[in-house]
Design an enzyme around this catalytic site. Sequence first.
Site, PDB file in Angstrom:
ATOM      1  N   GLU A 518       0.821  -1.210   0.000  1.00 53.81           N
ATOM      2  CA  GLU A 518       0.000   0.000   0.000  1.00 53.81           C
ATOM      3  C   GLU A 518       0.854   1.259   0.000  1.00 53.81           C
ATOM      4  OE1 GLU A 518      -2.565   0.181   3.356  1.00 53.81           O
ATOM      5  OE2 GLU A 518      -3.484   2.079   2.794  1.00 53.81           O
ATOM      6  N   LYS A 540      14.038  -1.424  -0.510  1.00 53.03           N
ATOM      7  CA  LYS A 540      12.682  -1.094  -0.074  1.00 53.03           C
ATOM      8  C   LYS A 540      12.510   0.413  -0.205  1.00 53.03           C
ATOM      9  CE  LYS A 540       9.719  -1.710   4.022  1.00 53.03           C
ATOM     10  NZ  LYS A 540       9.702  -2.236   5.405  1.00 53.03           N
ATOM     11  N   ASP A 645       5.113  -6.361  15.921  1.00 52.52           N
ATOM     12  CA  ASP A 645       4.485  -6.844  14.679  1.00 52.52           C
ATOM     13  C   ASP A 645       5.105  -8.172  14.257  1.00 52.52           C
ATOM     14  OD1 ASP A 645       2.781  -6.885  12.544  1.00 52.52           O
ATOM     15  OD2 ASP A 645       3.838  -5.385  11.360  1.00 52.52           O
TER      16      ASP A 645
END
Length: 880
Positions: A518, A540, A645
């Site tokens: 996203e 990235k 996470d």
Amino acid sequence: MALRRSMGWPGLRPLLLAGLASLLLPGSAAAGLKLMGAPVKMTVSQGQPVKLNCSVEGMEDPDIHWMKDGTVVQNASQVSISISEHSWIGLLSLKSVERSDAGLYWCQVKDGEETKISQSVWLTVEGVPFFTVEPKDLAVPPNAPFQLSCEAVGPPEPVTIYWWRGLTKVGGPAPSPSVLNVTGVTQRTEFSCEARNIKGLATSRPAIVRLQAPPAAPFNTTVTTISSYNASVAWVPGADGLALLHSCTVQVAHAPGEWEALAVVVPVPPFTCLLRNLAPATNYSLRVRCANALGPSPYGDWVPFQTKGLAPARAPQNFHAIRTDSGLILEWEEVIPEDPGEGPLGPYKLSWVQENGTQDELMVEGTRANLTDWDPQKDLILRVCASNAIGDGPWSQPLVVSSHDHAGRQGPPHSRTSWVPVVLGVLTALITAAALALILLRKRRKETRFGQAFDSVMARGEPAVHFRAARSFNRERPERIEATLDSLGISDELKEKLEDVLIPEQQFTLGRMLGKGEFGSVREAQLKQEDGSFVKVAVKMLKADIIASSDIEEFLREAACMKEFDHPHVAKLVGVSLRSRAKGRLPIPMVILPFMKHGDLHAFLLASRIGENPFNLPLQTLVRFMVDIACGMEYLSSRNFIHRDLAARNCMLAEDMTVCVADFGLSRKIYSGDYYRQGCASKLPVKWLALESLADNLYTVHSDVWAFGVTMWEIMTRGQTPYAGIENAEIYNYLIGGNRLKQPPECMEEVYDLMYQCWSADPKQRPSFTCLRMELENILGHLSVLSTSQDPLYINIERAEQPTESGSPEVHCGERSSSEAGDGSGVGAVGGIPSDSRYIFSPGGLSESPGQLEQQPESPLNENQRLLLLQQGLLPHSSC
């Protein structure tokens, strides 16, 4: 130096407790250190005086120091007394000994470079019991069982515990420590414990046990912001009833007490709620109640509010003008509201511009206006819109009244459409395209004749083209990079952390896309190293349309976080770079990471189960994945990092099948205490969050352990989704009800027991990552022993030149019963491998060693064979 009993000295009163030490120094009758007497163990009662002494011989003016447990004694009276020219007595006086005075005492004196010490005296202080654990205050539901703990120590021992409920003895005697089991109470009650030994008794602080109850009703309910479709609500919770509030319910109705009320349940804190999908210009009422483990509170008072209406949605149609002798008459169709929420229309607004000068807007009642204050010799542009109390609607299409137009009526714009501009535009486009094509054709012809044009020059040995350097520059100069960092608007602290890991953009080449999300993407790249060689890396980067400095800073903070890590099972930062963009736009930040051939662990697990070519993963391989993740998390927790996470999707699988913990976008370093409290809204992985994180936004190493348990479940199910069929909003109630993820099929009891311990409601009852790693390594070792006791698994791979009828090489596996197969069924991972050699694969590593396999140069391992060997443990695998 030695201690001995002292019978007292002239002028000194008898000692309650004493020891004497003698030290013979050089120059005395005896050379060196001479010990006399024996070590002394002394016991005194608390509050009594104590005196210790030691003697030093062979030294004129010694500097005697008293030591206790290796530390110089400070808060005590110390005296040195001369007995003769070379004999001294050192005295230590303790007026009233306390428990803290107990310990090992000795005296010492420095002789040149050498320190002489006496034998030691062990001082024991006895007294009434001392509490190390006292009963604590509690809040419990009515008639619910609970426990109270009490512990006291001497000396002297033993210590006996008695329990009191108010003025009534309810337990004891019992040895310390003691636990009192209470079946329940129905009112506020005090408990205390009493500790006794031969010196007396001591009483603990009273522990007050209060009753929990449903909370009180919320108050100060306020509608903070209102729009046409949404409303924000805030309230103050009432007394919590001594139990944690877990949710509040906001009830919304068109009128107070209406049966068809909408109820919205929100987790708390914070004590706010956003109501969505309301109707515009509508009256509502709402009220709030909150709940804890014992039940909901009463509702608070009804609070009325009204949503805002809508501005007109349509522009006036058929807008036209009529010239008259007295001026210009403007007319348009009436705007009829399409939505009841638009409310009543107000006056129309008329905007007009002449000679690039905008005039004041005119407010017009009705659908007709007479414009007199304008110059007919100049062009006029007019627009009209409807308005109401909420705002203005869309403007109509501009109406142009030309100074050369002498018609009696100026109709709507579509009735006076001119095709001349359209035709001119099309012709211009065609001419431009033809000119570009001609230029490209001529350029192409020149390029094809390049060799012919320079044949004569090349024959003479002269260079065909001469270049002159316009200027010299250094691509890697730090000033350019520093300026680029400054343009990002990030904090100086972050910029300082990234300075030594910055890599110039020219040092690597971007390749194919590996993945897209996203907010960004990951691409393969080739990074040029200092020796000129290239290494494959993953880059990235944020999306080009994300230009906010806050987003860039958050992205780069993850890189700064990874910079501190150096562990084989934690993703390590290679560097950071910035991709320049034209026209003064912010550069795109890029984080350079090691290339992980097999991608993320979740995708790999899914591919093994439901991919185009599914393959089996042995149980040893799955447990090895868990060991690797536990190693990485053990390292992070030891450095005071919480991941927040942890999941299979955020673990990367390297070429040698080792797992690295990655994706630190949500990680935090704990600088004080052992927890981190989320202070702002973020997208969080609800199904991996611990109970305390869902309830209080509280994150600790224990909440990471909970997520590790869910990750273990993902691994054992080969990538299934946890809590399938349960919505995120229902997870908290599902877990608070005692439910947990079910044991996966073919999952060992020992592995599931570890998972279940990770999901304990009490964070402190969950195992540490060190404990988890050790337990998993034990399980892995047990599996390896089991696998070595099984027969080798033979895989016959036919030559690639002899395809089957289906056109692909055929794989033949030796047949074995299901009881013999064990975890060696992982051969499914090499189905359809083309090869011209014959291999023997052993799950336990009993047939050929990796070295033996590597000694066959005529049959190198292809990718699938290498993957199988890694799964079976026949190739090296890094460990923590």
